[in-house]
Motif scaffolding. Structure first.
Motif, PDB file in Angstrom:
ATOM      1  N   GLY A 148      -2.008 -34.130 -63.474  1.00 13.81           N
ATOM      2  CA  GLY A 148      -1.069 -35.224 -63.615  1.00 13.81           C
ATOM      3  C   GLY A 148      -1.194 -35.973 -64.921  1.00 13.81           C
ATOM      4  O   GLY A 148      -0.677 -37.079 -65.049  1.00 13.81           O
ATOM      5  N   ALA A 164      -2.495 -38.833 -58.905  1.00 12.89           N
ATOM      6  CA  ALA A 164      -1.588 -38.218 -57.936  1.00 12.89           C
ATOM      7  C   ALA A 164      -1.406 -39.133 -56.735  1.00 12.89           C
ATOM      8  O   ALA A 164      -1.482 -40.343 -56.850  1.00 12.89           O
ATOM      9  CB  ALA A 164      -2.136 -36.852 -57.536  1.00 12.89           C
ATOM     10  N   GLY A 203       8.298 -39.663 -66.517  1.00 14.54           N
ATOM     11  CA  GLY A 203       7.124 -38.909 -66.105  1.00 14.54           C
ATOM     12  C   GLY A 203       7.151 -37.490 -66.625  1.00 14.54           C
ATOM     13  O   GLY A 203       7.949 -37.139 -67.505  1.00 14.54           O
ATOM     14  N   ASP A 225       7.655 -36.005 -59.835  1.00 21.39           N
ATOM     15  CA  ASP A 225       6.981 -36.832 -60.842  1.00 21.39           C
ATOM     16  C   ASP A 225       7.931 -37.169 -61.993  1.00 21.39           C
ATOM     17  O   ASP A 225       7.631 -36.918 -63.164  1.00 21.39           O
ATOM     18  CB  ASP A 225       5.734 -36.119 -61.367  1.00 21.39           C
ATOM     19  CG  ASP A 225       4.614 -36.093 -60.360  1.00 21.39           C
ATOM     20  OD1 ASP A 225       4.524 -37.029 -59.550  1.00 21.39           O
ATOM     21  OD2 ASP A 225       3.825 -35.122 -60.371  1.00 21.39           O
ATOM     22  N   ASN A 284       5.379 -42.825 -56.953  1.00 18.37           N
ATOM     23  CA  ASN A 284       5.560 -41.974 -55.783  1.00 18.37           C
ATOM     24  C   ASN A 284       7.048 -41.847 -55.449  1.00 18.37           C
ATOM     25  O   ASN A 284       7.779 -42.830 -55.410  1.00 18.37           O
ATOM     26  CB  ASN A 284       4.800 -42.552 -54.590  1.00 18.37           C
ATOM     27  CG  ASN A 284       4.654 -41.562 -53.453  1.00 18.37           C
ATOM     28  OD1 ASN A 284       5.066 -40.405 -53.561  1.00 18.37           O
ATOM     29  ND2 ASN A 284       4.077 -42.000 -52.358  1.00 18.37           N
ATOM     30  N   SER A 298       8.243 -39.264 -52.673  1.00 12.24           N
ATOM     31  CA  SER A 298       7.866 -38.088 -51.891  1.00 12.24           C
ATOM     32  C   SER A 298       8.462 -38.114 -50.495  1.00 12.24           C
ATOM     33  O   SER A 298       8.673 -39.170 -49.899  1.00 12.24           O
ATOM     34  CB  SER A 298       6.337 -37.988 -51.777  1.00 12.24           C
ATOM     35  OG  SER A 298       5.813 -39.053 -51.017  1.00 12.24           O
ATOM     36  N   GLN A 323       6.719 -33.973 -53.837  1.00 14.27           N
ATOM     37  CA  GLN A 323       6.671 -35.138 -54.716  1.00 14.27           C
ATOM     38  C   GLN A 323       7.344 -34.821 -56.049  1.00 14.27           C
ATOM     39  O   GLN A 323       7.081 -33.784 -56.656  1.00 14.27           O
ATOM     40  CB  GLN A 323       5.219 -35.556 -54.959  1.00 14.27           C
ATOM     41  CG  GLN A 323       4.975 -36.389 -56.207  1.00 14.27           C
ATOM     42  CD  GLN A 323       5.515 -37.800 -56.118  1.00 14.27           C
ATOM     43  OE1 GLN A 323       5.919 -38.242 -55.051  1.00 14.27           O
ATOM     44  NE2 GLN A 323       5.514 -38.520 -57.227  1.00 14.27           N
ATOM     45  N   LEU A 377       6.630 -42.693 -64.136  1.00 11.06           N
ATOM     46  CA  LEU A 377       5.252 -43.152 -64.014  1.00 11.06           C
ATOM     47  C   LEU A 377       5.142 -44.571 -64.518  1.00 11.06           C
ATOM     48  O   LEU A 377       5.981 -45.055 -65.288  1.00 11.06           O
ATOM     49  CB  LEU A 377       4.277 -42.223 -64.745  1.00 11.06           C
ATOM     50  CG  LEU A 377       4.378 -42.036 -66.268  1.00 11.06           C
ATOM     51  CD1 LEU A 377       3.688 -43.163 -67.025  1.00 11.06           C
ATOM     52  CD2 LEU A 377       3.781 -40.700 -66.670  1.00 11.06           C
ATOM     53  N   SER A 391       1.268 -42.342 -61.428  1.00  7.20           N
ATOM     54  CA  SER A 391       2.581 -41.763 -61.161  1.00  7.20           C
ATOM     55  C   SER A 391       3.328 -42.621 -60.146  1.00  7.20           C
ATOM     56  O   SER A 391       2.727 -43.256 -59.287  1.00  7.20           O
ATOM     57  CB  SER A 391       2.441 -40.332 -60.625  1.00  7.20           C
ATOM     58  OG  SER A 391       1.719 -40.333 -59.409  1.00  7.20           O
ATOM     59  N   ASN A 415       6.662 -27.276 -63.348  1.00  7.70           N
ATOM     60  CA  ASN A 415       7.008 -28.140 -64.468  1.00  7.70           C
ATOM     61  C   ASN A 415       7.668 -27.290 -65.554  1.00  7.70           C
ATOM     62  O   ASN A 415       6.988 -26.677 -66.375  1.00  7.70           O
ATOM     63  CB  ASN A 415       5.769 -28.850 -65.009  1.00  7.70           C
ATOM     64  CG  ASN A 415       6.119 -29.940 -66.000  1.00  7.70           C
ATOM     65  OD1 ASN A 415       7.237 -29.995 -66.508  1.00  7.70           O
ATOM     66  ND2 ASN A 415       5.168 -30.807 -66.290  1.00  7.70           N
TER      67      ASN A 415
END
Length: 291
Positions: free
Chosen positions: A28, A33, A79, A66, A280, A282, A64, A69, A278, A118
């Motif tokens: 991360g 995380a 993020g 990302d 969240n 999720s 989740q 952040l 980060s 990613n």
């Protein structure tokens, strides 16, 4: 046995998930995380005493995003854009020792399954990594100071033997106190508070100590449906060049009491405040089966 069989079955359905989604921490960047133990449900620690041994299998799933952040000033910034998909398969053995039937004991083994996507990474080999995460094992012990309350302690070891690209490469100890209070026949509060201690990783970095607390406030609307509110918080101390970090998450959930020995919990979670962490975003699901 003090409990009726029906009451014990109802209690067993709320045992389930006590383990952190504390994996993929090394992927991360500077942002941490998920919050430790944010997988718990509204009856997580409503546990019996003076009971015959039984077993629980739990399967969790979490997705989740990302996309955002919190920076060092607590502002939301872009993020990594990664998507983390995590599953955890858990087996638990519960028993009440013959030497003291007024306490309960459990031993757990958890195997995580991790996938991280990613597409923004330059190296194509790193854009999609997956594998078996670092497994956890440990115990819980509890007693009931009152018929409608539970107090206990749990401790787990996370072993760095997972697949290379998703292993954190270090040992961890996750220890916490937990409680459950059935306030009325319909209202309940279950929660925990604890720490995570880690050894040094293969890259030479030793993460700082972290503190966490998790709370679930449930309302039994009907025989089968129980909406709940989840609140989670975590603080990570600075160490080895990494800054301190914190985050507070919250979100609604619904526990579906399907059968006497099964349940399904659905939950959405988002961050309301944080720094160097980060954000969240999720969706979470848990299926528990008791036998």
């Amino acid at each position: 046995m003090r409990s009726t069989q029906g009451t014990l079955r109802a209690s067993r359905c709320g045992l389930a998930v006590r383990v952190a989604c504390a994996l993929a921490l090394g992927h991360g960047g500077s942002a941490a995380a998920q919050i430790t133990f944010d997988v718990i449900g509204p009856h997580e620690y409503e546990l019996p005493v003076d009971f015959d041994p039984f077993n629980v299998f739990v399967q969790y799933g979490m997705v989740q995003e990302d996309d955002r952040l919190f920076n060092r000033n607590g502002d939301r910034t872009d993020g990594s854009g990664a998507q983390r998909i995590v599953g955890m398969s858990k087996y638990v053995r519960f028993w009440s020792p013959e030497s003291n039937r007024n306490i309960g004991v459990a031993w757990e083994v958890i195997v995580p399954e991790v996938a991280i996507r990613n597409r923004s990474l330059a190296d194509a080999d790193d854009r999609h990594v997956s594998g078996i995460g670092d497994p956890l094992t440990g115990f819980a012990i509890w007693y009931k100071p009152a018929a409608n309350a539970t107090l206990g302690f749990q401790s787990f070891v996370q072993i760095p033997v997972g697949t290379e690209k998703v292993s954190d490469t270090n040992w961890k100890n996750l220890s916490s106190f937990f409680w459950d209070w059935r306030i009325t026949d319909k209202l309940g509060w279950t929660g925990d508070a604890g720490i995570v201690w880690q050894t040094r990783r293969d890259n030479g970095i030793r993460p700082g100590l972290s503190w966490h607390t998790n709370h679930r406030f449930g309302w039994r609307a009907s025989q089968h449906l129980e909406p709940f509110l989840a609140v989670d918080a975590e603080y990570l101390e600075a160490r080895d060049g990494a800054p301190s970090a914190h985050v507070i998450d919250a979100g609604p959930g619904l526990m579906i009491h399907t059968f006497a020995n099964q349940s399904i919990s659905l939950r959405y979670s988002t961050s309301v405040d944080g720094r160097n962490h980060s954000v969240n975003d999720s969706f979470n699901i848990k299926y528990a089966y008791v036998w």
